[in-house]
Design an enzyme around this catalytic site. Structure first.
Site, short mmCIF file in Angstrom:
data_model
loop_
_atom_site.label_atom_id
_atom_site.label_comp_id
_atom_site.label_asym_id
_atom_site.label_seq_id
_atom_site.Cartn_x
_atom_site.Cartn_y
_atom_site.Cartn_z
CB CYS A 187 -0.33 0.63 7.86
SG CYS A 187 -2.04 0.62 7.24
CB CYS A 205 -0.94 0.01 1.20
SG CYS A 205 -2.07 -1.40 1.23
#
Length: 475
Positions: free
Chosen positions: A459, A139
């Site tokens: 994250c 991500c």
């Protein structure tokens, strides 16, 4: 060390009234849905470093982020990436020949265009002499694309970089089973009819069962949603708190969209279809409606649902970053400086989604800043529970001492400065493209709100994380 998800949390709030400890009013109250007032602050020190080139963001764009399976479903990833690049060219009028390098992030690769950065660049009309490569870091892939560009510019290797990212979840690769793949490869190598018939005789119907893309972490065999549910439970984050935060995200995103604040979105005419002009995942609901949804991962007692999770999204983003002297020589007025950044990794089993907690203090210390210096926070919202668990971890002296090796807590981001124009829960999360959206949101908010420093954090799968300081360019 005792696992974070089984030990009792000392000095951590364990009731639904944790917001009172943080001096935060209920997330669903109207006062939290209003845009934050302009930051009234004196000009702070600049973060320029001697003998290091300043790297600036000239501008950045993105395609509308759409729910997977909607208007982009018949496209390929390079189509979306090309649209972002074309939009950036139109927005900035940068001559294609001055771009030294192009870097894109992506997660789920299309085999036909494994180096999607190169294919998209050629499709957008960039010179075939302009190198391009693709990076992947879950991500934070676009974050890695950006910071790779920052390094190339700061070191003097390049002056002008285009960085971005793309993800198309509408058409993820579904493979034949391993047995079927092996059979077909062996058939291709067979030199006689006898060899072919012998191989075909080994075929079984179960060979045809498809191999679906893995959604679980390879190292832990646990899905991110399952991990988010356990993390929320460990930090005593209730279902109501998660729903309230998700409602806040959607409401703020809708307000920002209606007021024209999402200026990084560029229209995209989908071939054979209408022109797409805005994100389609923003759906303000009500707590009553959200409460009706069943748990999505840990059943029947989990608290993570479709409503308080980010959704599968198609989209692409692109940014023009330059050496400051080059941008000024070309007549540009940059939007922001890209300053210090930090990557972190931690236990992917129990701390999969705590990257922002670990990365934030490190990047602040590197930049010589404190939480009080930050005027705009832009954190990636994978799940409501992930955001709220990070809040609790950042506000805990006990967690800082026992898990981070720090004497004092990180500190809580003020909610009135946090994701004021919505986040991934509402705007969407195309894995490879979100990082650029976060940075452009921070840069645009600083200009709109009058702040100087923005903090971007995210994250990522594998227990990794990223944080970056964005500094507003003087008006």
């Amino acid at each position: 060390m005792t696992t974070i998800l089984t030990c009792p949390f000392k000095k951590l709030p364990t009731t639904s009234k944790w917001a009172l400890r943080f001096a935060i009013r209920p997330l669903s109250c109207s006062s939290q849905l209003r845009a934050a007032p302009a930051v009234q602050t004196k000009t702070k020190k600049t973060l320029a470093k001697p003998n290091i080139r300043n790297v600036v963001v000239v501008d950045g764009v993105r395609t509308p982020f759409l729910l997977s399976g909607t208007s982009y479903k018949d496209l390929m990833p390079h189509d979306l990436a090309r649209a972002a690049l074309t939009g950036l060219l139109h927005r900035t009028s940068v001559p294609k020949e001055v771009v030294d390098y192009i870097i894109f992030g992506t997660v789920i690769q299309e085999v036909k265009t494994s180096n999607v950065a190169r294919e998209a660049a050629l499709g957008a009309g960039f010179s075939d002499k302009t190198p391009a490569h693709t990076v992947t870091m879950a991500c934070i892939s676009a974050n890695q694309a950006m910071t790779t560009g920052v390094g190339l510019i700061a070191s003097g290797q390049c002056d002008v970089i285009v960085a971005g990212g793309v993800e198309l979840m509408s058409d993820i690769p579904i493979r034949h089973s391993r047995k079927m793949r092996k059979l077909m490869l062996d058939l291709n190598k067979a030199k006689s009819m006898g060899q072919r018939l012998s191989l075909i005789s080994k075929f079984r119907l179960n060979f045809l069962a498809p191999e679906l893309p893995a959604v679980a972490e390879f190292s832990t065999s646990e899905t991110m949603g399952h991990s988010a549910d356990r993390l929320a439970a460990a930090f005593a984050v209730s279902r109501l708190e998660q729903d309230e935060y998700a409602l806040r995200s959607h409401s703020l995103a809708k307000k920002a969209q209606d007021e024209g604040l999402l200026s990084d979105v560029v229209p995209f005419r989908v071939p054979g279809k209408d022109t797409v002009t805005k994100d389609n995942g923003i759906r303000p609901s009500s707590l009553e409606q959200m409460a009706k949804l069943k748990p999505a991962f840990i059943k029947p007692y989990g608290t993570v649902t479709a409503a308080n999770s980010s959704f599968l999204t198609d989209g692409a983003s692109a940014m023009l970053i330059m050496a400051e002297e080059k941008a000024l020589a070309m007549g540009y007025k940059p939007k922001a400086y890209l300053r210090d950044f930090m990557y972190v990794s931690q236990d992917p089993k129990d701390q999969l989604l705590l990257g922002p907690t670990y990365a934030t203090p490190k990047v602040l210390e590197k930049a010589g800043l404190t939480m009080n210096d930050i005027d705009a926070f832009e954190f990636h919202e994978a799940f409501s529970g992930q955001i709220l668990a990070n809040f609790k971890a950042m506000d805990s002296d006990w967690f800082a001492e026992n898990y981070m090796g720090r004497k004092t807590k990180v500190g809580l981001p003020p909610l009135e400065k946090f994701n004021n124009w919505g986040g991934s829960l509402s705007l969407g999360h195309p894995f490879g493209a979100t990082g650029c959206r976060l940075v452009m949101a921070a840069a645009n908010r600083l200009r709109k709100e009058g702040g100087q420093y923005g903090l971007v954090a995210a994250c990522a799968a594998g227990g990794q994380g990223h944080a970056m300081i964005v500094e507003a360019y003087p008006k």
